[in-house]
Design an enzyme around this catalytic site. Structure first.
Site, mmCIF file in Angstrom:
data_model
loop_
_atom_site.group_PDB
_atom_site.id
_atom_site.type_symbol
_atom_site.label_atom_id
_atom_site.label_comp_id
_atom_site.label_asym_id
_atom_site.label_seq_id
_atom_site.Cartn_x
_atom_site.Cartn_y
_atom_site.Cartn_z
ATOM 1 N N ARG A 221 10.416 5.112 126.720
ATOM 2 C CA ARG A 221 10.493 4.339 127.949
ATOM 3 C C ARG A 221 9.161 4.430 128.686
ATOM 4 O O ARG A 221 8.534 5.484 128.732
ATOM 5 C CB ARG A 221 11.622 4.857 128.858
ATOM 6 C CG ARG A 221 13.016 4.480 128.413
ATOM 7 C CD ARG A 221 13.280 2.987 128.584
ATOM 8 N NE ARG A 221 14.644 2.605 128.267
ATOM 9 C CZ ARG A 221 15.082 2.231 127.081
ATOM 10 N NH1 ARG A 221 14.231 2.194 126.055
ATOM 11 N NH2 ARG A 221 16.348 1.888 126.899
ATOM 12 N N GLU A 250 7.493 -4.555 132.395
ATOM 13 C CA GLU A 250 7.625 -5.388 131.201
ATOM 14 C C GLU A 250 8.089 -6.780 131.605
ATOM 15 O O GLU A 250 9.056 -6.907 132.365
ATOM 16 C CB GLU A 250 8.621 -4.755 130.223
ATOM 17 C CG GLU A 250 8.150 -3.429 129.665
ATOM 18 C CD GLU A 250 9.105 -2.813 128.640
ATOM 19 O OE1 GLU A 250 10.152 -3.436 128.349
ATOM 20 O OE2 GLU A 250 8.798 -1.711 128.146
ATOM 21 N N HIS A 269 7.667 -3.960 123.123
ATOM 22 C CA HIS A 269 9.001 -3.330 123.132
ATOM 23 C C HIS A 269 9.811 -3.787 121.918
ATOM 24 O O HIS A 269 10.953 -4.237 122.028
ATOM 25 C CB HIS A 269 9.747 -3.651 124.422
ATOM 26 C CG HIS A 269 10.807 -2.654 124.750
ATOM 27 N ND1 HIS A 269 11.142 -2.284 126.033
ATOM 28 C CD2 HIS A 269 11.623 -1.909 123.953
ATOM 29 C CE1 HIS A 269 12.112 -1.381 126.026
ATOM 30 N NE2 HIS A 269 12.417 -1.140 124.766
#
Length: 308
Positions: A221, A250, A269
């Site tokens: 994360r 993000e 991601h």
């Protein structure tokens, strides 16, 4: 949504698809919902209070940091995740990023495209057998990453608050203290959840305790790393580079200083993704909430006390 739709139809569940980024959007879209399937939508105490019919939340992925699990538990709402679907995929990606850094692949690729052909642009490059690969978090993904790093030839050490320093894991990984992990790692790969305790765990103080020339890989994360501290350490040369699949914001903002650093490798991601994990994740997420709605125990539940 094909896997979800197929399972919903098979169980007589009506599935409504909505794109929600704010609390108000979630409340508006899910006012009459018995269950939610969510990824990044914020499921706060306010949202939960506004959805009195809600019985289950299915979170796509391992982490549940977008859900107020304490509030959900108080309200009797089951929170389900899929903690083991991407073990092989995320660990594969962590190793790929680590090797990209170790062998300077992105930098060398860019210099060839720019018309240069000089191995010196990738220096220094060291043998894996001369490098210490540190793993922060020895859960399913961390252990798989450690096992694969050891197979490549790295000297692998690991830290986990649930493990005793000095012991050896089932894969032959030496367990060390947090301080020793920082001090010894040439590559530090992050595999812990984002919690109040791990938020900005890698900040200026802890990064400053790492050896000069070390590198960081993050497939966990973004909030575990304090971004300005990372940028400062890379710019100063204290860190030789970093490989990031996750970020505090993000998508990465177009004006982020990360984009201007040639020794930062970034992917969007995607470490969780393979064709196989994609189908497994979607199917298991909705199956968990269907199980709750049908009165049976789901395969994975974060707060099992609500079913008692």
């Amino acid at each position: 949504m094909e896997p979800e739709l197929a399972l919903a139809q098979a169980h007589g569940v009506q599935l409504v698809v909505a794109q929600c980024r704010t609390e108000d959007e979630v409340i508006s879209a899910a006012r009459d919902a018995d269950a939610l399937l969510v990824q990044y939508a914020p499921i706060s105490a306010r949202v939960l209070k506004a959805l009195p019919r809600l019985r289950a939340i299915g979170r796509y992925g391992v982490g549940v940091d977008t859900v107020d699990t304490a509030a959900a538990t108080r309200q009797g709402v089951a929170v389900c995740n899929v903690p083991d679907y991407g073990t092989e995929d995320v660990s594969d990606h962590a190793i790929a990023l680590a090797m990209a850094l170790t062998r300077a692949v992105p930098r060398l690729d860019r210099q060839i495209r720019a018309g240069r052909y000089d191995y010196a642009e990738g220096r220094p490059i060291h043998r894996t057998c001369e490098q210490v690969f540190g793993v922060m978090g020895l859960g399913l993904i961390g252990s798989a990453t450690a096992r694969k790093a050891k197979g490549i030839g790295f000297k692998v050490i690991g830290y986990d608050p649930l493990r005793q320093p000095g012991e050896t894991t089932e894969h032959g990984i030496e367990v060390v203290t947090w301080a020793e992990l920082l001090r010894r790692s040439d590559i530090l790969s992050i595999h812990v959840p984002l919690t109040d305790q791990t938020h900005h765990l890698l900040g200026s103080e802890s990064i400053g305790r790492m050896k000069r020339g070390a590198k960081i890989v993050n497939t966990a994360r973004g909030g575990i790393i304090e971004t300005p501290a990372l940028i400062s350490a890379v710019r100063s040369g204290h860190l030789a580079g970093a490989a990031l699949d996750v970020f505090e914001q993000e998508p990465v903002p177009s004006d982020s200083p990360l984009l201007d650093l040639p020794n930062i490798v970034m992917t969007p991601h995607i470490s969780w993704y393979s064709e196989e994990s994609y189908i497994e994740l979607k199917s298991r997420t909705i199956q968990n909430v269907i199980d709750v709605l049908e009165g049976s125990s789901p395969r994975n539940i974060y707060n099992p006390e609500v079913l008692v």
